[in-house]
Write an enzyme that holds these catalytic residues in place. Structure first.
Site, PDB file in Angstrom:
ATOM      1  CE  LYS A   1      -4.386   2.888   4.082  1.00  0.00           C
ATOM      2  NZ  LYS A   1      -5.574   3.496   3.994  1.00  0.00           N
TER       3      LYS A   1
ATOM      4  CB  CYS B   1     -25.162   4.353   9.550  1.00  0.00           C
ATOM      5  SG  CYS B   1     -24.354   2.426   9.207  1.00  0.00           S
TER       6      CYS B   1
ATOM      7  NE  ARG C   1      -3.123  -1.204   3.286  1.00  0.00           N
ATOM      8  CZ  ARG C   1      -2.990  -1.166   4.460  1.00  0.00           C
ATOM      9  NH1 ARG C   1      -3.740  -0.584   4.553  1.00  0.00           N
ATOM     10  NH2 ARG C   1      -2.288  -1.259   5.828  1.00  0.00           N
ATOM     11  CD  GLU C   2       4.333  -0.129  -1.761  1.00  0.00           C
ATOM     12  OE1 GLU C   2       3.543  -0.607  -2.248  1.00  0.00           O
ATOM     13  OE2 GLU C   2       5.892  -1.090  -1.884  1.00  0.00           O
TER      14      GLU C   2
ATOM     15  CG  HIS D   1     -21.642   9.136   6.905  1.00  0.00           C
ATOM     16  ND1 HIS D   1     -23.419   8.713   6.136  1.00  0.00           N
ATOM     17  CD2 HIS D   1     -21.667   7.768   6.655  1.00  0.00           C
ATOM     18  CE1 HIS D   1     -23.500   7.353   6.493  1.00  0.00           C
ATOM     19  NE2 HIS D   1     -22.530   6.998   6.481  1.00  0.00           N
TER      20      HIS D   1
ATOM     21  CD  GLU E   1     -29.082   7.932   3.299  1.00  0.00           C
ATOM     22  OE1 GLU E   1     -28.213   9.188   3.549  1.00  0.00           O
ATOM     23  OE2 GLU E   1     -30.076   7.491   2.649  1.00  0.00           O
TER      24      GLU E   1
ATOM     25  CB  CYS F   1      -7.138  -0.756   0.519  1.00  0.00           C
ATOM     26  SG  CYS F   1      -5.870  -0.197  -0.416  1.00  0.00           S
TER      27      CYS F   1
ATOM     28  CG  ASP G   1     -25.952  -4.419  11.862  1.00  0.00           C
ATOM     29  OD1 ASP G   1     -27.566  -3.742  12.022  1.00  0.00           O
ATOM     30  OD2 ASP G   1     -25.249  -4.477  12.394  1.00  0.00           O
TER      31      ASP G   1
END
Ligand code: GLN
Ligand code: ZN
Length: 769
Positions: free
Chosen positions: A27, A743, A24-25, A711, A682, A533, A616
């Protein structure tokens, strides 16, 4: 008919490669840059390094058509929006600095008094990758604005590698976007867009490109006449201008009723996905002799080793019919959707060799494509023969493995009876019993399950995993956190409490780790969006539940309070959707196995005196097939699996479910068929508008339309939530309304959580009086 038997001309084709970096460089580089810790030169250097590694790896493996422009800092749809100058007006002030502009479009811009919101993001077809949605206006113009595709081609060329640039095709590009004003359809913009595509292709040709992969995944979806016409116009236009040879590329499904359309387009090659649509091999019967057929045989969406013998049979059929020079062997789609390299998985505790031998990640899939090419040419080397034999051995072993096949599970599946899918009584009867038992006020308040996963909570888990604290200590810390959370909910006056889910890392991984049939990876990261990711579990075998998974936590939490404590489980469809799944049996069967395991947990929770249990299912909608005709079949088994999970309990046990969206217009009947006593959804961002479908349908059970958006850290006022609830009460009978956030609260911090929930309880009380 004579077939040219020049085996050399059988080419291998990779549609795209992961780009986040095997560790994950990218990222890390991006996030450091966004935080102001590194320079743009540094991310550019990381990016160049990653591209070079990918190209070199494919060249060394022997791949003929190596992709370029499949790399991206954020998203390739956004890259193409920039390439064709589809830049919404609110970003125009940033046009002079392309990198700033790009990241502003990707995730907004807040600096020096400027505050520009990001473009919308949505799921890329039926994958868990998310792309940036292009925005179009009526007087939209396009211009050749960014040269990334040409630059990356030149970059590879300088390394001595001639690549095949990948572009999103013009029709799919428009269809992926959204009209931002009324009075036009985005396909009306095609004539304005095509000259820019022609220019981009001409520039690629000038740079020395021989092949361009032009992705038109919409060709595997239901198309109306306007879209079909757009395909004809687009490719006629491009054919009239000089450009490199085009591989019209489709994936994620079969061409189906668009097959004739695709075959009629003036392109040099057509790629089909034979993993998702194996029946498409019949295209051979009418495949034009002047085109090349690219066979998508190596699965780009899943992590299983390819059955090379079967793939070879298909390739052989195509070669016999068309000749070597008219066939490519390829991955089914881009390898973006699988992790980098299986060889990085060296921890037997995480991924045992006995399962690892059945898997292939991106690097292994590149090798498989080459191997398939080798076999199709008639096994010319020893290495090829050896690898082929080893593959056959692994494929055969997987069919018999006792780790995978569990007779008891298969038998139990056989014994499911029709009544196992039904609660004992209908909702009307159940609801009376539940109300008598729970004594809840009108507008009962609850939350969706998780409470803030603070730095401390995460540090305890990390310490426990690293062996720095004992299991007993870890549990004690979590119990204290749970106790504080339960006490706070009581004080705040919430009616149905939750334990807070502090013991869970992730709502699927937590269950996967406790179920038989699941395994994990250390570095199996797959890009979800931008720098984010996910590391999906792998369902490799028949699923069963060795022992209870959540009962201890629920029992402990219930012991702390007299109020009802809601048990919290992840549903079978969501567990299935967010994992890499088996490809050796239908999805519905795997899902039913998970459903039975979770059903046992539901029953155990009931036995432990938990009277409210939430299952859920945020991913039910995500699983909808791309073709409308397949929706019913999917929803039938998906909803059945939910019912199977929920129906083991007595009438007086209240079953909740939760979904993180509320676009139910087209599936409301099936949502009702789930027959949950309470569904939380939602709704706040649409100001309750999305509730209307429940009203029209006369949805019979109870609903908790989220009254605030979790959120953001913003704390909504009492008045705001009262207004939303009043609106909801005009749509749904008040006896059936619940009050809850949108949520789970896991990504929030405590201060805003407490403030918002306090206001939420006050809003419910206002409505009661
Ligand atoms: N119970 C889960 C939570 O509260 C639900 C999360 C979700 O729906 N994505 O975190
Ligand atoms: Zn949710």
């Amino acid at each position: 008919m004579t077939i040219k038997l020049n085996k050399k001309e059988l080419l291998s084709n990779i549609l795209g490669y992961p780009r986040i970096g095997k560790d994950r460089e990218l990222k890390r580089a991006l996030e450091a840059y966004w935080a102001g810790r590194t320079t743009r030169e540094e991310i550019a250097a990381t990016a160049r390094q990653l591209r070079q590694e990918n190209w070199t790896l494919m060249r060394e493996a022997g791949i003929d058509l190596i992709p370029s422009n499949d790399f991206s800092y954020y998203d390739t749809v956004l890259d193409q929006a920039l390439a064709v100058g589809a830049i919404p007006a609110r970003y125009h002030a940033l046009r002079d600095d392309k990198l700033n502009l790009y990241f502003a479009m990707a995730h907004g811009y807040q600096k020096d008094g400027e505050d520009v919101i990001a473009m919308e993001m949505t799921k890329w077809f039926d994958t868990n990758y998310h792309y940036i949605v292009p925005e179009f206006t009526r007087d939209q113009t396009f211009s050749y604005f960014d040269t990334k595709a040409v630059d990356e081609f030149n970059e590879a060329k300088a390394l001595g590698i001639i690549t095949k640039p990948v572009l999103i095709g013009p029709v799919s590009f428009l269809l992926l976007g959204k009209e931002k004003e009324e009075g036009f359809h985005r396909l009306d913009l095609l004539d304005r867009l095509l000259p820019v595509y022609a220019r981009q292709l001409a520039e690629l040709q000038k740079a020395g490109t021989q092949w361009v992969q032009i992705d038109e995944p919409f060709l595997v979806t239901d198309l109306d006449n306007r879209a079909r016409e757009a395909f004809r116009r687009a490719y006629d236009y491009l054919a009239a201008n000089s450009h490199p040879r085009l591989i019209l590329t489709t994936y994620f499904g079969a061409l189906g009723d668009n097959e004739d359309l695709a075959l009629s387009l003036p392109v040099d090659a057509i790629h089909i996905d034979l993993v998702r649509g194996p029946e498409q091999i019949n295209i051979l019967k009418k495949f034009p002799k002047d085109k090349i057929l690219s066979l998508g045989l190596i699965d780009g969406r899943n992590i299983w080793k390819n059955d090379l013998e079967s793939s070879h049979q298909l390739a052989h059929q195509a070669i016999c019919q068309l000749g070597y020079e008219h066939v490519f062997v390829a991955t089914s789609c881009s390898l973006l959707h699988v992790p980098y390299d299986l060889e990085q998985e060296d921890d037997e505790q995480v991924l045992p060799q006995s399962i690892k031998r059945f898997l292939a990640f991106a690097k292994q899939k590149v090798e498989e494509v080459e191997l398939l090419k080798g076999i199709s040419k008639g096994i010319e080397t020893d290495a090829c023969l050896k690898a082929f034999v080893a593959n056959k051995r692994d494929i055969a072993a997987r069919q018999k493995s006792e780790e995978i096949h569990d007779l008891k599970v298969k038998e139990r599946l056989q014994q499911i009876k029709a009544e196992d899918y039904n609660r004992h009584s209908d909702y009307a009867h159940r609801s009376k019993l539940q109300h008598d038992r729970l004594h809840l006020p009108l507008f009962p308040t609850t939350t969706i399950g998780s409470f803030p996963q603070t730095k401390e909570v995460r540090s305890w888990r990390a310490a426990y995993r690293k062996g720095k604290i004992s299991k007993a200590e870890y549990i004690r810390l979590l119990q204290e956190e749970t106790k504080r959370c339960v006490k706070w909910q009581e004080e705040a006056g919430i009616d149905v409490l939750v334990h807070g889910e502090f013991e869970r890392n992730d709502m699927v991984e937590y269950f996967g780790e406790k179920l038989k049939g699941f395994t994990f990876t250390r570095k199996g990261w797959v890009q979800s969006y931008g720098s984010r990711c996910v590391k999906p579990p792998i369902i490799y075998g028949d699923v069963s539940r060795p022992k209870a998974m959540t009962v201890e936590w629920s029992r402990y939490a219930q012991s702390l309070t007299k109020r009802p404590m809601k048990g919290m489980l992840t549903g079978p469809v969501t567990i299935l959707e967010w994992s890499f799944v088996r490809n050796d049996q239908p999805l519905s069967e795997t899902c039913r196995q998970i459903a039975l395991a979770i059903r046992d947990e539901v029953v155990d929770l009931e036995r432990a005196s938990i009277g409210v249990i939430q299952i859920d299912e945020p991913a039910i909608r995500e699983g909808l097939p791309l073709r409308h005709a397949e929706w019913d079949g999917y929803l039938q088994w998906a909803v059945d699996c939910f019912r199977l999970t929920a129906s083991g309990v007595k009438d007086e046990t209240q079953i909740h479910t939760h979904m993180c969206y509320s676009e139910f217009n087209d599936i409301i009947e099936q949502i009702a068929r789930m027959d949950a006593d309470v569904i939380t959804i939602e709704c706040s961002r649409s100001q309750m508008e999305l509730l209307d479908v429940f009203r029209q349908f006369r949805y019979p059970n109870e609903i908790g339309p989220g009254v605030y958006d979790i959120h953001s850290a913003r704390v909504p006022s009492v008045g705001e939530m009262v207004a939303l609830l009043r609106k909801a009460a005009t749509l749904i009978p008040k006896e059936r309304l619940w009050v809850n956030p949108d949520c789970g609260l896991k990504t929030r911090a405590w201060p805003e959580t407490k403030a918002a929930l306090t206001n939420m309880v006050a809003a419910a009380k206002t409505l009661r009086s």
